[in-house]
Write a protein that holds these residues in place. Sequence first.
Motif, PDB file in Angstrom:
ATOM      1  N   PRO A  11       0.812  -1.235   0.000  1.00  0.00           N
ATOM      2  CA  PRO A  11       0.000   0.000   0.000  1.00  0.00           C
ATOM      3  C   PRO A  11       0.841   1.278   0.000  1.00  0.00           C
ATOM      4  O   PRO A  11       0.355   2.345  -0.378  1.00  0.00           O
ATOM      5  CB  PRO A  11      -0.816  -0.104   1.286  1.00  0.00           C
ATOM      6  CG  PRO A  11      -0.875  -1.555   1.584  1.00  0.00           C
ATOM      7  CD  PRO A  11       0.445  -2.115   1.103  1.00  0.00           C
ATOM      8  N   LEU A  12       2.093   1.191   0.398  1.00  0.00           N
ATOM      9  CA  LEU A  12       2.958   2.377   0.423  1.00  0.00           C
ATOM     10  C   LEU A  12       3.644   2.621  -0.912  1.00  0.00           C
ATOM     11  O   LEU A  12       4.301   3.642  -1.091  1.00  0.00           O
ATOM     12  CB  LEU A  12       4.016   2.240   1.518  1.00  0.00           C
ATOM     13  CG  LEU A  12       3.481   2.157   2.948  1.00  0.00           C
ATOM     14  CD1 LEU A  12       4.629   1.975   3.924  1.00  0.00           C
ATOM     15  CD2 LEU A  12       2.684   3.391   3.299  1.00  0.00           C
ATOM     16  N   ALA A  13       3.511   1.725  -1.867  1.00  0.00           N
ATOM     17  CA  ALA A  13       4.189   1.851  -3.155  1.00  0.00           C
ATOM     18  C   ALA A  13       3.857   3.165  -3.868  1.00  0.00           C
ATOM     19  O   ALA A  13       4.769   3.825  -4.383  1.00  0.00           O
ATOM     20  CB  ALA A  13       3.884   0.646  -4.040  1.00  0.00           C
ATOM     21  N   PRO A  14       2.594   3.589  -3.929  1.00  0.00           N
ATOM     22  CA  PRO A  14       2.323   4.877  -4.586  1.00  0.00           C
ATOM     23  C   PRO A  14       3.018   6.050  -3.901  1.00  0.00           C
ATOM     24  O   PRO A  14       3.521   6.950  -4.569  1.00  0.00           O
ATOM     25  CB  PRO A  14       0.798   5.019  -4.495  1.00  0.00           C
ATOM     26  CG  PRO A  14       0.301   3.624  -4.364  1.00  0.00           C
ATOM     27  CD  PRO A  14       1.362   2.896  -3.575  1.00  0.00           C
ATOM     28  N   ARG A  16       5.849   5.932  -2.216  1.00  0.00           N
ATOM     29  CA  ARG A  16       7.278   5.852  -2.541  1.00  0.00           C
ATOM     30  C   ARG A  16       7.517   6.328  -3.968  1.00  0.00           C
ATOM     31  O   ARG A  16       8.524   6.975  -4.252  1.00  0.00           O
ATOM     32  CB  ARG A  16       7.783   4.428  -2.351  1.00  0.00           C
ATOM     33  CG  ARG A  16       7.918   4.033  -0.900  1.00  0.00           C
ATOM     34  CD  ARG A  16       8.747   2.767  -0.714  1.00  0.00           C
ATOM     35  NE  ARG A  16       8.319   1.679  -1.584  1.00  0.00           N
ATOM     36  CZ  ARG A  16       7.703   0.580  -1.199  1.00  0.00           C
ATOM     37  NH1 ARG A  16       7.409   0.416   0.078  1.00  0.00           N
ATOM     38  NH2 ARG A  16       7.377  -0.355  -2.053  1.00  0.00           N
ATOM     39  N   GLY A  17       6.579   6.022  -4.863  1.00  0.00           N
ATOM     40  CA  GLY A  17       6.699   6.493  -6.247  1.00  0.00           C
ATOM     41  C   GLY A  17       6.631   8.004  -6.340  1.00  0.00           C
ATOM     42  O   GLY A  17       7.393   8.622  -7.081  1.00  0.00           O
ATOM     43  N   ARG A  24      13.466  13.374  -8.221  1.00  0.00           N
ATOM     44  CA  ARG A  24      13.995  13.581  -9.574  1.00  0.00           C
ATOM     45  C   ARG A  24      13.706  15.006 -10.048  1.00  0.00           C
ATOM     46  O   ARG A  24      14.546  15.645 -10.675  1.00  0.00           O
ATOM     47  CB  ARG A  24      13.380  12.585 -10.570  1.00  0.00           C
ATOM     48  CG  ARG A  24      13.625  11.110 -10.270  1.00  0.00           C
ATOM     49  CD  ARG A  24      15.045  10.610 -10.416  1.00  0.00           C
ATOM     50  NE  ARG A  24      15.951  10.698  -9.318  1.00  0.00           N
ATOM     51  CZ  ARG A  24      15.871  10.104  -8.124  1.00  0.00           C
ATOM     52  NH1 ARG A  24      14.860   9.376  -7.811  1.00  0.00           N
ATOM     53  NH2 ARG A  24      16.817  10.236  -7.234  1.00  0.00           N
ATOM     54  N   LEU A  25      12.509  15.519  -9.743  1.00  0.00           N
ATOM     55  CA  LEU A  25      12.164  16.890 -10.123  1.00  0.00           C
ATOM     56  C   LEU A  25      13.047  17.904  -9.396  1.00  0.00           C
ATOM     57  O   LEU A  25      13.505  18.882  -9.993  1.00  0.00           O
ATOM     58  CB  LEU A  25      10.691  17.174  -9.821  1.00  0.00           C
ATOM     59  CG  LEU A  25       9.679  16.514 -10.751  1.00  0.00           C
ATOM     60  CD1 LEU A  25       8.265  16.727 -10.232  1.00  0.00           C
ATOM     61  CD2 LEU A  25       9.817  17.062 -12.161  1.00  0.00           C
ATOM     62  N   ARG A  83      20.818   9.671  -5.353  1.00  0.00           N
ATOM     63  CA  ARG A  83      19.868   9.156  -4.364  1.00  0.00           C
ATOM     64  C   ARG A  83      19.345   7.820  -4.855  1.00  0.00           C
ATOM     65  O   ARG A  83      19.284   7.565  -6.019  1.00  0.00           O
ATOM     66  CB  ARG A  83      18.704  10.124  -4.199  1.00  0.00           C
ATOM     67  CG  ARG A  83      19.112  11.444  -3.634  1.00  0.00           C
ATOM     68  CD  ARG A  83      17.913  12.318  -3.498  1.00  0.00           C
ATOM     69  NE  ARG A  83      18.343  13.652  -3.145  1.00  0.00           N
ATOM     70  CZ  ARG A  83      17.592  14.719  -3.302  1.00  0.00           C
ATOM     71  NH1 ARG A  83      16.398  14.609  -3.812  1.00  0.00           N
ATOM     72  NH2 ARG A  83      18.037  15.888  -2.963  1.00  0.00           N
ATOM     73  N   ARG A  84      18.915   7.006  -3.936  1.00  0.00           N
ATOM     74  CA  ARG A  84      18.342   5.710  -4.309  1.00  0.00           C
ATOM     75  C   ARG A  84      16.854   5.752  -4.181  1.00  0.00           C
ATOM     76  O   ARG A  84      16.223   6.343  -3.485  1.00  0.00           O
ATOM     77  CB  ARG A  84      18.883   4.600  -3.428  1.00  0.00           C
ATOM     78  CG  ARG A  84      20.307   4.315  -3.804  1.00  0.00           C
ATOM     79  CD  ARG A  84      20.728   3.008  -3.231  1.00  0.00           C
ATOM     80  NE  ARG A  84      21.533   2.430  -4.277  1.00  0.00           N
ATOM     81  CZ  ARG A  84      21.301   1.263  -4.845  1.00  0.00           C
ATOM     82  NH1 ARG A  84      20.325   0.543  -4.469  1.00  0.00           N
ATOM     83  NH2 ARG A  84      22.071   0.804  -5.781  1.00  0.00           N
TER      84      ARG A  84
END
Length: 84
Positions: A11-14, A16-17, A24-25, A83-84
């Motif tokens: 559920p935390l994937a979005p 983290r995305g 990146r921005l 960054r990772r």
Amino acid sequence: MGLVSGLLLLPLAPARGVVWVAERLQDAAERELYDPGVVRAQLAALNRDLDEGHLTLAEFEAEEERLLDRLYAAQTRPTPTNRR
């Protein structure tokens, strides 16, 4: 990452995305902000605006100081790490 922890964190994937995209921005914005070529082009445009009478001398000096500060910061700031 194990199967159980992967399923629990799914559920935390979005989130983290979104964090990854935001990082990146931010990296791209900092590269553009501190790119010496961009700052020099802005200084050239500023000089052109002064020569054409679009700016007063006070406005020119204030903006020039801001751009020169950015150019100095670009030369003295440490290189960003990946960054990772």
